[in-house]
Design a protein around this motif. Structure first.
Motif, PDB file in Angstrom:
ATOM      1  N   ALA A  56       0.853  -1.187   0.000  1.00  0.00           N
ATOM      2  CA  ALA A  56       0.000   0.000   0.000  1.00  0.00           C
ATOM      3  C   ALA A  56       0.889   1.237   0.000  1.00  0.00           C
ATOM      4  N   VAL A  57       0.635   2.136  -0.925  1.00  0.00           N
ATOM      5  CA  VAL A  57       1.425   3.367  -1.012  1.00  0.00           C
ATOM      6  C   VAL A  57       0.479   4.551  -1.142  1.00  0.00           C
ATOM      7  N   LEU A  58       0.939   5.679  -0.699  1.00  0.00           N
ATOM      8  CA  LEU A  58       0.152   6.902  -0.807  1.00  0.00           C
ATOM      9  C   LEU A  58       0.259   7.425  -2.227  1.00  0.00           C
ATOM     10  N   GLY A  59      -0.884   7.461  -2.925  1.00  0.00           N
ATOM     11  CA  GLY A  59      -0.931   8.019  -4.269  1.00  0.00           C
ATOM     12  C   GLY A  59      -1.116   9.520  -4.188  1.00  0.00           C
ATOM     13  N   GLU A  60      -1.531  10.129  -5.277  1.00  0.00           N
ATOM     14  CA  GLU A  60      -1.738  11.571  -5.293  1.00  0.00           C
ATOM     15  C   GLU A  60      -2.805  12.010  -4.306  1.00  0.00           C
ATOM     16  N   GLU A  61      -3.841  11.179  -4.166  1.00  0.00           N
ATOM     17  CA  GLU A  61      -4.957  11.562  -3.307  1.00  0.00           C
ATOM     18  C   GLU A  61      -5.334  10.490  -2.289  1.00  0.00           C
ATOM     19  N   PHE A  62      -5.127   9.213  -2.634  1.00  0.00           N
ATOM     20  CA  PHE A  62      -5.580   8.107  -1.816  1.00  0.00           C
ATOM     21  C   PHE A  62      -4.465   7.095  -1.593  1.00  0.00           C
ATOM     22  N   ILE A  63      -4.685   6.201  -0.620  1.00  0.00           N
ATOM     23  CA  ILE A  63      -3.814   5.046  -0.460  1.00  0.00           C
ATOM     24  C   ILE A  63      -4.133   4.103  -1.618  1.00  0.00           C
ATOM     25  N   GLU A  64      -3.099   3.643  -2.307  1.00  0.00           N
ATOM     26  CA  GLU A  64      -3.268   2.740  -3.444  1.00  0.00           C
ATOM     27  C   GLU A  64      -2.605   1.418  -3.115  1.00  0.00           C
ATOM     28  N   PHE A  65      -3.247   0.317  -3.518  1.00  0.00           N
ATOM     29  CA  PHE A  65      -2.719  -1.013  -3.249  1.00  0.00           C
ATOM     30  C   PHE A  65      -2.207  -1.628  -4.539  1.00  0.00           C
ATOM     31  N   TYR A  66      -0.991  -2.129  -4.489  1.00  0.00           N
ATOM     32  CA  TYR A  66      -0.379  -2.786  -5.630  1.00  0.00           C
ATOM     33  C   TYR A  66      -0.068  -4.228  -5.241  1.00  0.00           C
ATOM     34  N   PRO A  67      -0.816  -5.183  -5.836  1.00  0.00           N
ATOM     35  CA  PRO A  67      -0.600  -6.585  -5.455  1.00  0.00           C
ATOM     36  C   PRO A  67       0.734  -7.105  -5.964  1.00  0.00           C
ATOM     37  N   ASP A  68       1.281  -8.061  -5.227  1.00  0.00           N
ATOM     38  CA  ASP A  68       2.446  -8.813  -5.678  1.00  0.00           C
ATOM     39  C   ASP A  68       1.910  -9.796  -6.712  1.00  0.00           C
ATOM     40  N   GLU A  69       2.161  -9.521  -7.985  1.00  0.00           N
ATOM     41  CA  GLU A  69       1.569 -10.291  -9.087  1.00  0.00           C
ATOM     42  C   GLU A  69       1.899 -11.780  -9.000  1.00  0.00           C
ATOM     43  N   THR A  70       3.144 -12.103  -8.686  1.00  0.00           N
ATOM     44  CA  THR A  70       3.546 -13.514  -8.617  1.00  0.00           C
ATOM     45  C   THR A  70       2.822 -14.225  -7.481  1.00  0.00           C
ATOM     46  N   ALA A  71       2.808 -13.623  -6.302  1.00  0.00           N
ATOM     47  CA  ALA A  71       2.131 -14.231  -5.152  1.00  0.00           C
ATOM     48  C   ALA A  71       0.628 -14.336  -5.400  1.00  0.00           C
ATOM     49  N   LEU A  72       0.051 -13.328  -6.031  1.00  0.00           N
ATOM     50  CA  LEU A  72      -1.374 -13.361  -6.336  1.00  0.00           C
ATOM     51  C   LEU A  72      -1.681 -14.472  -7.336  1.00  0.00           C
ATOM     52  N   GLN A  73      -0.853 -14.606  -8.331  1.00  0.00           N
ATOM     53  CA  GLN A  73      -1.069 -15.670  -9.323  1.00  0.00           C
ATOM     54  C   GLN A  73      -0.994 -17.041  -8.651  1.00  0.00           C
ATOM     55  N   GLU A  74      -0.049 -17.238  -7.759  1.00  0.00           N
ATOM     56  CA  GLU A  74       0.064 -18.507  -7.024  1.00  0.00           C
ATOM     57  C   GLU A  74      -1.187 -18.751  -6.182  1.00  0.00           C
ATOM     58  N   MET A  75      -1.700 -17.699  -5.556  1.00  0.00           N
ATOM     59  CA  MET A  75      -2.905 -17.821  -4.744  1.00  0.00           C
ATOM     60  C   MET A  75      -4.097 -18.212  -5.611  1.00  0.00           C
ATOM     61  N   VAL A  76      -4.247 -17.573  -6.754  1.00  0.00           N
ATOM     62  CA  VAL A  76      -5.355 -17.877  -7.667  1.00  0.00           C
ATOM     63  C   VAL A  76      -5.282 -19.330  -8.128  1.00  0.00           C
ATOM     64  N   VAL A  77      -4.095 -19.774  -8.504  1.00  0.00           N
ATOM     65  CA  VAL A  77      -3.933 -21.154  -8.958  1.00  0.00           C
ATOM     66  C   VAL A  77      -4.302 -22.128  -7.839  1.00  0.00           C
ATOM     67  N   SER A  78      -3.843 -21.855  -6.619  1.00  0.00           N
ATOM     68  CA  SER A  78      -4.125 -22.786  -5.517  1.00  0.00           C
ATOM     69  C   SER A  78      -5.604 -22.799  -5.136  1.00  0.00           C
ATOM     70  N   LEU A  79      -6.310 -21.682  -5.326  1.00  0.00           N
ATOM     71  CA  LEU A  79      -7.720 -21.606  -4.940  1.00  0.00           C
ATOM     72  C   LEU A  79      -8.679 -22.104  -6.014  1.00  0.00           C
ATOM     73  N   PHE A  80      -8.361 -21.852  -7.278  1.00  0.00           N
ATOM     74  CA  PHE A  80      -9.339 -22.065  -8.334  1.00  0.00           C
ATOM     75  C   PHE A  80      -9.000 -23.192  -9.319  1.00  0.00           C
ATOM     76  N   TYR A  81      -7.844 -23.782  -9.167  1.00  0.00           N
ATOM     77  CA  TYR A  81      -7.457 -24.820 -10.100  1.00  0.00           C
ATOM     78  C   TYR A  81      -7.042 -26.070  -9.323  1.00  0.00           C
ATOM     79  N   THR A  82      -7.304 -27.227  -9.888  1.00  0.00           N
ATOM     80  CA  THR A  82      -6.878 -28.474  -9.286  1.00  0.00           C
ATOM     81  C   THR A  82      -5.794 -29.089 -10.134  1.00  0.00           C
ATOM     82  N   GLU A  83      -4.876 -29.724  -9.473  1.00  0.00           N
ATOM     83  CA  GLU A  83      -3.772 -30.352 -10.177  1.00  0.00           C
ATOM     84  C   GLU A  83      -4.232 -31.674 -10.770  1.00  0.00           C
ATOM     85  N   THR A  84      -3.937 -31.858 -12.024  1.00  0.00           N
ATOM     86  CA  THR A  84      -4.240 -33.131 -12.680  1.00  0.00           C
ATOM     87  C   THR A  84      -2.956 -33.673 -13.290  1.00  0.00           C
ATOM     88  N   LYS A  85      -2.861 -34.981 -13.253  1.00  0.00           N
ATOM     89  CA  LYS A  85      -1.663 -35.616 -13.818  1.00  0.00           C
ATOM     90  C   LYS A  85      -1.981 -36.084 -15.224  1.00  0.00           C
TER      91      LYS A  85
END
Length: 192
Positions: free
Chosen positions: A161-190
């Motif tokens: 979270a960083v202070l933008g021009e007017e508001f606090i802005e949140f910038y996600p960690d793209e790699t960590a977010l992608q890992e989270m999405v994969v673990s939550l919404f996808y199942t591993e298949t062999k």
């Protein structure tokens, strides 16, 4: 952004789907803040250890005290950010996460005591609710909530979270977010 009704929910659906790399959001369910005190009291109050000094709103809301929030106290606790030492939304969200975890425990306890509790909550909050779900879908959701004990913690998207021009802005960690999405919404298949 929007009117606070369907268009706001649809804007949120688009924003969340975009944030989560295009994951489809099937339905939305939104409550106005006016529902907080009502739901809080339906479960008999919610106990929290007060994270911020909110005595300027209510003398009982002293930092460090354990309080069972009643009615408007709950709304003050989850909503207030102005007038605090740290008035960022991120700090308020910590109180909201704490409150939701404690509320979930109360809902579980009430559901165990009353098999119709979920349906009663849906009926009570319906004037404060916006959803694209049918009544039957909402009742099915209430039924699932009645018979499912949730132990999962609320997930937090890693980022900064960083202070933008007017508001606090949140910038996600793209790699960590992608890992989270994969673990939550996808199942591993062999593949064989």
């Amino acid at each position: 952004y929007g009117s606070g009704r369907e268009d706001s929910c649809e804007n949120s659906v688009k924003a969340v789907s975009n944030l989560l790399f295009g994951i489809e959001i099937n339905h939305y369910l939104s409550f106005t803040m006016d529902a907080v005190a009502l739901v809080n009291d339906l479960v008999g109050g919610v106990q929290v250890e007060v994270l911020d000094d909110l005595t300027f709103l209510d003398p009982a809301l002293r930092k460090g005290e354990t309080v069972t929030l009643k009615g408007e106290q709950a709304l003050h606790y989850v909503r207030t950010r102005k007038g605090l030492e740290d008035s960022t939304n991120l700090h308020r969200m910590k109180r909201q996460q704490q409150y939701l975890a404690a509320l979930r425990q109360q809902v579980d306890a009430c559901s165990m005591d009353d098999p119709e509790f979920g349906a009663k909550v849906v009926a009570a909050v319906s004037p404060y609710m916006v959803s694209d779900c049918t009544v039957n879908q909402l009742l099915d959701l209430a039924e699932v909530m009645n018979h499912t004990q949730y132990s999962e913690e609320l997930l937090e998207i890693p980022g900064e979270a960083v202070l933008g021009e007017e508001f606090i802005e949140f910038y996600p960690d793209e790699t960590a977010l992608q890992e989270m999405v994969v673990s939550l919404f996808y199942t591993e298949t062999k593949v064989e």
